[in-house]
Design an enzyme around this catalytic site. Structure first.
Site, mmCIF file in Angstrom:
data_model
loop_
_atom_site.group_PDB
_atom_site.id
_atom_site.type_symbol
_atom_site.label_atom_id
_atom_site.label_comp_id
_atom_site.label_asym_id
_atom_site.label_seq_id
_atom_site.Cartn_x
_atom_site.Cartn_y
_atom_site.Cartn_z
ATOM 1 N N ARG A 30 -10.370 -11.486 2.146
ATOM 2 C CA ARG A 30 -11.238 -12.546 1.628
ATOM 3 C C ARG A 30 -10.559 -13.905 1.693
ATOM 4 O O ARG A 30 -11.222 -14.929 1.772
ATOM 5 C CB ARG A 30 -11.665 -12.206 0.205
ATOM 6 C CG ARG A 30 -10.555 -12.168 -0.814
ATOM 7 C CD ARG A 30 -10.924 -11.394 -2.069
ATOM 8 N NE ARG A 30 -11.008 -9.960 -1.804
ATOM 9 C CZ ARG A 30 -11.347 -9.063 -2.718
ATOM 10 N NH1 ARG A 30 -11.617 -9.443 -3.964
ATOM 11 N NH2 ARG A 30 -11.407 -7.794 -2.412
ATOM 12 N N LYS A 43 0.833 -1.196 0.000
ATOM 13 C CA LYS A 43 0.000 0.000 0.000
ATOM 14 C C LYS A 43 0.873 1.253 0.000
ATOM 15 O O LYS A 43 1.993 1.247 0.526
ATOM 16 C CB LYS A 43 -0.883 0.034 1.252
ATOM 17 C CG LYS A 43 -1.984 -0.998 1.320
ATOM 18 C CD LYS A 43 -2.757 -0.854 2.622
ATOM 19 C CE LYS A 43 -3.848 -1.893 2.781
ATOM 20 N NZ LYS A 43 -4.975 -1.653 1.872
#
Length: 460
Positions: A313, A239
């Site tokens: 996920r 990120k």
């Protein structure tokens, strides 16, 4: 009954200051019934009962003598949340007539409005206290659950990693007579949690699955799953600094699931609870999982890694597979899963996905009742095309910017067995700025709605 700071249980003779509540429509009639000096003061202050306002007045000696709050929806806790810090410090007793729902909302809003995270910094100037003959026990348990979420999310990662999440679950289990089993580190591979292991293996903190169980086997079985990514660097798909700054909050889903389980146990709802928390740190290291790799999952499906920053996920898919093995009556998961949900709905509205119409409608209705709204999003299955892999059963994300929250939910749905009623909440768990009752930092969103849903299903 114990009660949190900011509340005083005292008989009617206690010398608390009188506190009134009005809405804008009823202000003129209320004001006309007040003493002339109070009317003059309110006029000078241009107070008109607008929502979220407050005005206090003094007696002839210059001492605070009373106050009035502007409140629009008395059943909304946040309509009252400005009060503790808008009023002068001291003890206050509500003298306006309120129905039961409004009294509970006042108490919850008062607690939410007083909240500050004080682990590293002292509380600011003392806030006002609410005095009453008694307080509602369930409301205080709801407040404690909201505070639990806020405190967990606000705690920096060095003090809230997988170990600390496990310790929190164990402490809660001890209080309520629940049991906890944990599988950690390389044992995750031996015990068939390969996706959780893959995401967390690069951290010096061992990844783990935390499983808490509580309740009578004769009662309906509810499984609660939470994404516990205690920090998300993005992995090798690192990120940017701005996107990483608040990633201590990426365990917000686990915080919600843990607080909800604790609330159900505290209220002794006739349910059987299994809590599953996949707790990891998505770090960068020599053995970090890589884009282009294919990883195994508990359900047996292979997943190609398109992006290591779509890690939530992956840990949830193993937890959901475990949940379905338990054949629950209801399966709910909470996750700070996608920025796409925030682009679609903003920071305040959690995105709700469900494979069962009755579940979705009941959850939305519960949110409306308790003023804790969610917004339903579609499981639009044609968008599974965005998760097609040429070498695995499924990709964990795609290069497309389309429908990011929907495709994340569709990914999770692939790991939910046919016939299992499942709801998924993509939650922000954060306030970007200070508002009354919503201080900047961690936030519980959809939690009270979920409790109202479970309480209704438990028929209590």
């Amino acid at each position: 009954m114990t009660h949190p700071d900011g509340f005083v249980i005292a008989a009617g003779a206690h010398s608390a200051l009188p506190l009134h509540a009005v809405d804008k429509a009823g202000f003129a009639a209320w004001c006309a019934a007040q003493p002339a000096p109070v009317q003059a003061w309110l006029a000078a202050q241009r107070f008109d009962g607008s929502p979220g306002t407050a005005c206090s007045w003094a007696d002839g000696d210059g001492r605070v003598a009373g106050a009035v709050l502007g409140v629009d929806d008395g059943h909304d806790p946040f309509a009252w949340a400005h009060a503790p810090r808008a009023l002068p410090a001291g003890d206050w007793r509500m003298v306006s007539e309120l129905d039961g729902g409004a009294r509970r909302a006042l108490q919850l809003g008062w607690g939410l409005g007083r909240y500050r995270f004080t682990r590293y910094k002292a509380q600011p100037a003392p806030a006002a206290q609410l005095v009453a003959d008694s307080f509602d026990a369930e409301t205080f348990d709801l407040l404690a659950a909201c505070v639990r979420v806020r405190d967990l999310v606000n705690t920096p990662t060095e003090h809230m990693g997988p170990d600390e999440l496990e310790a929190t679950a164990r402490a809660i289990a001890h209080v309520h007579g629940a049991t906890v089993a944990v599988i950690a580190g390389d044992d995750l591979l031996a015990q068939r949690y390969p996706a959780i292991h893959a995401v967390g293996r690069a951290s010096h903190r061992a990844p783990r699955i935390i499983e808490l169980t509580w309740g009578d086997a004769a009662h309906p079985h509810v499984v609660l799953c939470g994404k516990g990514v205690c920090f998300d660097s993005g992995g090798l798909d690192l990120k940017a600094a701005a996107g990483m700054r608040n990633m201590k909050k990426d365990m917000g889903g686990a915080a919600h699931a843990l607080a909800l389980a604790e609330l159900v146990m505290a209220r002794q709802l006739p349910l059987r609870i299994t809590l599953l928390i996949a707790a990891v740190e998505n770090a960068v290291g020599p053995n970090a999982f890589r884009p282009g790799e294919v990883i195994a999952t508990r359900k047996g499906m292979s997943v190609e890694i398109d992006n290591t920053d779509a890690e939530g996920r992956l840990v949830l898919c193993d937890a959901l597979a475990r949940a379905c093995e338990l054949a629950p009556d209801l399966l709910l998961d909470f996750a700070t899963l996608t920025g796409a949900a925030r682009i679609a709905l903003g920071p305040d509205l959690p995105a709700l996905y469900a494979n069962d119409e009755a579940l979705a409608n009941d959850w939305l209705a519960a949110g409306q009742r308790v003023r804790d709204p969610l917004w339903r999003m579609p499981l639009w299955r044609p968008y599974l095309r965005y998760l097609t892999s040429g070498i695995a059963d499924l990709a964990n994300s795609s290069n497309s910017t389309m429908a990011g929250s929907v495709t994340a939910a569709l990914f999770l749905e692939r790991f939910v067995d046919e016939g299992v009623r499942w709801g998924h909440v993509d939650v922000y768990a954060w306030n970007d700025s200070d508002r009354p009752g919503r201080p900047a930092g961690g936030e519980a969103q959809g939690l009270r709605a979920a409790y109202a849903l479970l309480k209704a299903r438990a028929d209590v």
